[in-house]
Design a protein around this motif. Structure first.
Motif, short mmCIF file in Angstrom:
data_model
loop_
_atom_site.label_atom_id
_atom_site.label_comp_id
_atom_site.label_asym_id
_atom_site.label_seq_id
_atom_site.Cartn_x
_atom_site.Cartn_y
_atom_site.Cartn_z
N ALA A 11 14.21 -6.06 4.67
CA ALA A 11 13.95 -4.65 4.35
C ALA A 11 15.23 -3.96 3.93
O ALA A 11 16.23 -4.01 4.64
N ARG A 12 15.20 -3.35 2.77
CA ARG A 12 16.33 -2.51 2.31
C ARG A 12 15.83 -1.09 2.14
O ARG A 12 14.64 -0.84 2.30
N THR A 13 16.75 -0.19 1.72
CA THR A 13 16.32 1.21 1.61
C THR A 13 15.25 1.36 0.53
O THR A 13 14.31 2.13 0.68
N ASN A 14 15.39 0.61 -0.59
CA ASN A 14 14.47 0.82 -1.70
C ASN A 14 13.50 -0.31 -1.99
O ASN A 14 12.70 -0.22 -2.92
N SER A 15 13.61 -1.43 -1.26
CA SER A 15 12.68 -2.52 -1.54
C SER A 15 12.57 -3.45 -0.34
O SER A 15 13.36 -3.37 0.61
N LEU A 16 11.56 -4.33 -0.41
CA LEU A 16 11.31 -5.29 0.66
C LEU A 16 11.32 -6.70 0.08
O LEU A 16 11.10 -6.89 -1.11
N GLY A 17 11.53 -7.68 0.96
CA GLY A 17 11.38 -9.08 0.56
C GLY A 17 10.44 -9.75 1.55
O GLY A 17 10.34 -9.33 2.70
N GLY A 18 9.73 -10.78 1.11
CA GLY A 18 8.83 -11.47 2.04
C GLY A 18 8.31 -12.75 1.47
O GLY A 18 8.81 -13.22 0.44
N ARG A 19 7.34 -13.36 2.17
CA ARG A 19 6.68 -14.54 1.62
C ARG A 19 5.18 -14.49 1.92
O ARG A 19 4.75 -13.76 2.80
N LEU A 20 4.43 -15.26 1.13
CA LEU A 20 2.98 -15.29 1.31
C LEU A 20 2.66 -15.61 2.75
O LEU A 20 3.23 -16.56 3.31
N ALA A 21 1.77 -14.86 3.35
CA ALA A 21 1.43 -15.08 4.75
C ALA A 21 0.58 -16.33 4.87
O ALA A 21 -0.13 -16.71 3.93
N VAL A 22 0.66 -16.94 6.02
CA VAL A 22 -0.11 -18.17 6.20
C VAL A 22 -1.59 -17.88 6.40
O VAL A 22 -2.43 -18.70 6.09
N PRO A 70 0.83 -1.21 0.00
CA PRO A 70 0.00 0.00 0.00
C PRO A 70 0.86 1.26 0.00
O PRO A 70 0.43 2.32 -0.43
N TYR A 71 2.09 1.16 0.51
CA TYR A 71 2.99 2.32 0.60
C TYR A 71 3.90 2.44 -0.62
O TYR A 71 4.93 3.10 -0.56
N LEU A 72 3.58 1.72 -1.68
CA LEU A 72 4.33 1.77 -2.95
C LEU A 72 5.72 1.17 -2.86
O LEU A 72 6.53 1.35 -3.78
N GLN A 73 6.03 0.46 -1.78
CA GLN A 73 7.35 -0.19 -1.72
C GLN A 73 7.33 -1.41 -2.65
O GLN A 73 6.37 -2.20 -2.60
N PRO A 74 8.37 -1.58 -3.46
CA PRO A 74 8.47 -2.82 -4.25
C PRO A 74 8.78 -3.99 -3.31
O PRO A 74 9.58 -3.84 -2.39
N VAL A 75 8.14 -5.13 -3.55
CA VAL A 75 8.38 -6.33 -2.73
C VAL A 75 8.67 -7.51 -3.64
O VAL A 75 8.00 -7.69 -4.65
N HIS A 76 9.66 -8.32 -3.25
CA HIS A 76 9.93 -9.59 -3.95
C HIS A 76 9.53 -10.72 -3.05
O HIS A 76 9.76 -10.67 -1.84
N LEU A 77 8.96 -11.77 -3.65
CA LEU A 77 8.56 -12.93 -2.85
C LEU A 77 8.59 -14.18 -3.72
O LEU A 77 8.43 -14.08 -4.95
#
Ligand code: SAH
Ligand code: SF4
Ligand code: F3S
Length: 469
Positions: free
Chosen positions: A446-457, A421-428
């Motif tokens: 979390a990095r300065t310009n992007s995030l990483g994550g995985r599908l929540a359970v 929602p905050y326009l951060q790019p995310v890789h998963l």
């Protein structure tokens, strides 16, 4: 448009290459120029070498932006000469804000430019092309009486990643005349598109796959348009109507002026789950003296009160901003006030610039210009603070589960990418089946310009649910 006679082959496609600089409004305009020219048999090509027509859609906001255009023009002149030597043809059109501001100069300095057109005339491109093909050097930089949007052939397409996000210009021009800014001169007087036209374009974009629409205007929150019910709507009311479009999951708008943020719009942040909890709200300076000299029409305290009201309406709202350092007469004390305001607000994202004196603007001829080295020193100090705030905002997302709109494949195999929602790019990790869905993603990196994550359970919850704090 009549369909071609069955015994006639359709005309061969002609290559069109568009280069775009500047703000999102220019990105939107470039897309609309492609739509217009598609009706003339043009299709987009990836490189200037394959193009029969090249459009430079330009930005005049700072000196450096304008310089880039002239160096690109020089390069294209070389390409045009080569093409002509080989018996071919290349047409060059200069569009956008540099064309508007410096059209006559360009006509004199760069006679190889075939068409010069301002931001409000591109609906006339087909006619301009015909004149240029007949050998005329075309210049159209007046502000025509008709609304270009009423005359644009072709339909707007969602042009964001995967065709899932789209820009939609709802408002043009600016009447604010901040003393540093060229926009009122390059884009002309403020003008709002009627609500029905905006809603029709939004429905069309959603029908073509858009899930997120960003409403655009240099002063988007000053939008006030004629409405289908015979009254005049404000932006808050327009957003309520947009929120009723089935399939439109996310609504954003940019750029807002602090003094045009009214109660209805703040209420839209509170009441409409489709309105993303992220707002670009340029402040420019934290010093009341500088704000007054910039003709920004609000004080530092008024900005802080507005931020408090927005956060009260939508507690998870994140803010981004624009700041100028080195405005004429800015002292160390004024600059310290800016740093202090930044610390007080805490921005998730930001754009900051060294003041650039622009011809024709109020502040450009002031005698008390700030020396370049001072501007750059201040810019560095400010950016260190702003980047730290951005990194901190991203770090605070660690462990949270955010709703992510998946827009396409990620950088690595087996990876998808999306936007929070905050326009951060995310890789998963994930497959193409996720494309176009809004899924809960637990943030693990979390990095300065992007995030990483995985599908929540947890099972998929719609965007409508506020993100967990
Ligand atoms: N309409 C928007 C801003 C449009 S220009 C608004 O009112 O905020 C985008 C940003 O460029 C501005 O917010 C400002 O921070 C910056 N900018 C504009 N003119 C500038 C100049 N002459 N020098 C440096 N930065 C400038
Ligand atoms: Fe420029 Fe000010 Fe208008 Fe924004 S509000 S476009 S900064 S004149
Ligand atoms: Fe640049 Fe024109 Fe946009 S000057 S910022 S392209 S309105």
């Amino acid at each position: 448009m009549p369909s071609p006679a069955p015994d006639k082959a359709p005309p061969a496609p002609r290559g069109l290459h568009v280069m775009t600089w500047g703000c999102q409004m220019n990105a939107y305009d470039s897309g609309r120029m492609v739509d217009v020219l598609a009706t003339q048999g043009f299709h987009e090509v990836a490189s200037p070498d394959q193009a029969e027509l090249i459009i430079l859609n330009t930005c005049h906001i700072r000196e450096r932006a304008t310089e880039k255009v002239f160096s690109e023009l020089g390069r294209l002149h070389g390409l045009k000469r080569q093409r002509q030597a080989a018996g071919g043809r290349l047409m060059i059109a200069l569009a956008g804000c540099v064309a508007q501001a410096e059209g006559e100069i360009i006509r004199a300095r760069a006679p190889y430019v075939d068409i010069v057109l301002g931001p409000q005339t591109y609906h006339r491109l087909p006619a301009m092309l015909r004149r240029a093909e007949a050998g005329e050097r075309v210049i159209e930089t007046e502000f025509p009486p008709e609304d270009k949007f009423d005359y644009l052939p072709g339909e707007a397409a969602p042009r964001g990643p995967g065709g899932l996000t789209a820009f939609l210009s709802i408002q043009e021009g600016c009447d604010k005349f901040c003393s540093f800014c060229v926009v009122p001169y390059t884009r002309g007087a403020e003008f709002s598109r009627p609500a029905a036209a905006v809603l029709a374009e939004a429905r069309g974009l959603v029908a073509r796959g858009a899930r997120e629409i960003t409403l655009l205007g240099q002063n988007v929150n000053a939008w006030h348009g004629a409405a289908p019910d015979g009254t005049s709507w404000n932006l808050g009311r327009l957003m309520r109507a947009l929120a009723g479009i089935d399939g439109l999951s996310r609504i954003r708008y940019t750029t807002s002026h602090p003094s045009d943020m009214d109660d209805d719009l703040i209420a839209a942040h509170r009441d409409l789950p489709q309105v993303m909890p992220y707002l670009h709200l340029p402040v420019q300076s934290g010093s009341d003296k500088v704000l007054a000299e910039m003709n920004r029409r609000h004080t530092r305290a008024a900005y802080m009160r507005l931020v408090a009201r927005l956060r009260a309406a939508r507690p998870d709202l994140a803010l981004s901003t624009d700041i100028i350092v080195g405005f004429p007469g800015e002292t160390d004390r004024d600059f310290a006030d800016t740093l202090d305001l930044v610390r007080e607000v805490g921005f998730a994202q930001s754009y900051s610039f060294a003041y650039s004196a622009r011809p024709g603007t109020g502040a450009a001829t002031r005698a008390d210009q700030v020396p370049d080295p001072v501007k750059h020193e201040r810019l560095q100090a400010l950016q260190a603070l702003l980047f730290a705030q951005q990194a901190d905002f991203n770090a605070r997302c660690l462990g949270r589960t955010l709703d992510v709109l998946i827009v396409g494949p990620g950088r690595r195999p087996g990876q998808m990418s999306g936007r929070t929602p905050y326009l951060q790019p995310v890789h998963l990790p994930g497959g193409p089946d996720l494309t176009g869905r809004i899924v809960p993603v637990t943030i693990e990196d979390a990095r300065t310009n992007s995030l990483g994550g995985r599908l929540a359970v947890r099972p998929h919850t719609p965007e409508q649910e506020p993100v967990s704090a």
